[in-house]
Scaffold this motif. Structure first.
Motif, mmCIF file in Angstrom:
data_model
loop_
_atom_site.group_PDB
_atom_site.id
_atom_site.type_symbol
_atom_site.label_atom_id
_atom_site.label_comp_id
_atom_site.label_asym_id
_atom_site.label_seq_id
_atom_site.Cartn_x
_atom_site.Cartn_y
_atom_site.Cartn_z
ATOM 1 N N LEU A 167 -57.841 69.863 37.046
ATOM 2 C CA LEU A 167 -56.468 69.380 36.952
ATOM 3 C C LEU A 167 -56.440 67.906 36.562
ATOM 4 O O LEU A 167 -55.647 67.495 35.713
ATOM 5 C CB LEU A 167 -55.733 69.609 38.274
ATOM 6 C CG LEU A 167 -54.245 69.288 38.284
ATOM 7 C CD1 LEU A 167 -53.479 70.103 37.247
ATOM 8 C CD2 LEU A 167 -53.671 69.542 39.685
ATOM 9 N N PHE A 186 -54.701 76.407 39.977
ATOM 10 C CA PHE A 186 -54.808 75.431 38.889
ATOM 11 C C PHE A 186 -53.729 75.685 37.836
ATOM 12 O O PHE A 186 -53.024 74.775 37.410
ATOM 13 C CB PHE A 186 -56.198 75.504 38.252
ATOM 14 C CG PHE A 186 -56.291 74.769 36.951
ATOM 15 C CD1 PHE A 186 -56.436 73.398 36.922
ATOM 16 C CD2 PHE A 186 -56.208 75.463 35.749
ATOM 17 C CE1 PHE A 186 -56.497 72.719 35.708
ATOM 18 C CE2 PHE A 186 -56.273 74.803 34.543
ATOM 19 C CZ PHE A 186 -56.409 73.420 34.513
ATOM 20 N N ARG A 226 -50.254 74.779 39.147
ATOM 21 C CA ARG A 226 -50.074 73.321 39.215
ATOM 22 C C ARG A 226 -49.877 72.718 37.820
ATOM 23 O O ARG A 226 -49.061 71.810 37.639
ATOM 24 C CB ARG A 226 -51.271 72.673 39.909
ATOM 25 C CG ARG A 226 -51.448 73.050 41.375
ATOM 26 C CD ARG A 226 -50.646 72.202 42.332
ATOM 27 N NE ARG A 226 -50.911 70.795 42.245
ATOM 28 C CZ ARG A 226 -51.880 70.146 42.887
ATOM 29 N NH1 ARG A 226 -52.701 70.805 43.689
ATOM 30 N NH2 ARG A 226 -52.029 68.852 42.743
ATOM 31 N N CYS A 227 -50.597 73.225 36.843
ATOM 32 C CA CYS A 227 -50.405 72.751 35.463
ATOM 33 C C CYS A 227 -48.969 72.981 35.026
ATOM 34 O O CYS A 227 -48.329 72.096 34.446
ATOM 35 C CB CYS A 227 -51.358 73.464 34.501
ATOM 36 S SG CYS A 227 -53.052 72.852 34.537
#
Length: 166
Positions: free
Chosen positions: A41, A66, A69-70
Motif C-alpha cells: 500500500l 489491500f 484500502r486502495c
C-alpha cells in the motif's frame, strides 16, 4: 508505459515474476515489489501503479484488504489476484473488490504475460479515449457538438496514433 507493482509474501514468486517476464517488450515497467499488503500500500501510494499483481493471503495485510484500502484511498489501478486457493469465496470477493483477473498458483509465465498484455491494451485504449476527449474539450467544443472538420481531424489523428491535437 504501463506501471506494475507486485505484492506477494513468497520471495520466489516475486523473483519469478520479476525475472521471467519480458516487461519491456510488453510496454510495461515494474515499479516495485513488496512482501505484504501494508508495504504494498505504501509503494502504491508512492508509485501510482496502473496494475497491481497481488497475492490474496499474506501476513500483516492480505490482498483483499489491500485492494479495499486502495479503493478507499482513490488509488486507481487494476488488480490481478494470485492465489494457491481454489476456493470460490476468495475469487468472488476478489472480483467484488475490482480484480481484473484471478490466477491460481503456480502461475505459468505465459498466462500472466497474456493477462498483462490484455490489461495493458485495455488501459492504453482507455487513456487514448480520455486524451481524445481532452482534445475535444481543448478545442472549445462540447462532446457531441463538434464540427465535421473537427471530427475528421480527430479521427485522422487517432488513426495515425496522435492522441492530442490543437
Amino acid at each position: 508505459m504501463i506501471k506494475v507493482l507486485v505484492i506477494d509474501d513468497e520471495y520466489f514468486v516475486r523473483l519469478g515474476i520479476r525475472e521471467t517476464i519480458d516487461w519491456e517488450s510488453m510496454g510495461v515497467t515494474l515499479v516495485g515489489d513488496a512482501d505484504n499488503g501494508e508495504a504494498g500500500l505504501q509503494l502504491a501510494r508512492e508509485t501510482e501503479p496502473d496494475v497491481v499483481i497481488t497475492d490474496i493471503r499474506m501476513p500483516t495485510m492480505d490482498g483483499l484488504e489491500f485492494m479495499r484500502r486502495c479503493r478507499e484511498e482513490g488509488i486507481a489501478c487494476e488488480f490481478i489476484v494470485l492465489s494457491a486457493h481454489e476456493e470460490f469465496d476468495y475469487a468472488k470477493i476478489a472480483m467484488q473488490q475490482g480484480a481484473s483477473d484471478y490466477l491460481l498458483k503456480p502461475v505459468e509465465d505465459q498466462e500472466l504475460a497474456r493477462v498483462l498484455m490484455a490489461l495493458g491494451q485495455k488501459l492504453r485504449e482507455t487513456r487514448d479515449r480520455f486524451r481524445a476527449g481532452e482534445a475535444v474539450r481543448a478545442a472549445g467544443t462540447a462532446p457531441g457538438r463538434i464540427s465535421h472538420e473537427q471530427k475528421s481531424r480527430l479521427l485522422s489523428d487517432a488513426c495515425n496514433g496522435i492522441t492530442a491535437s490543437t
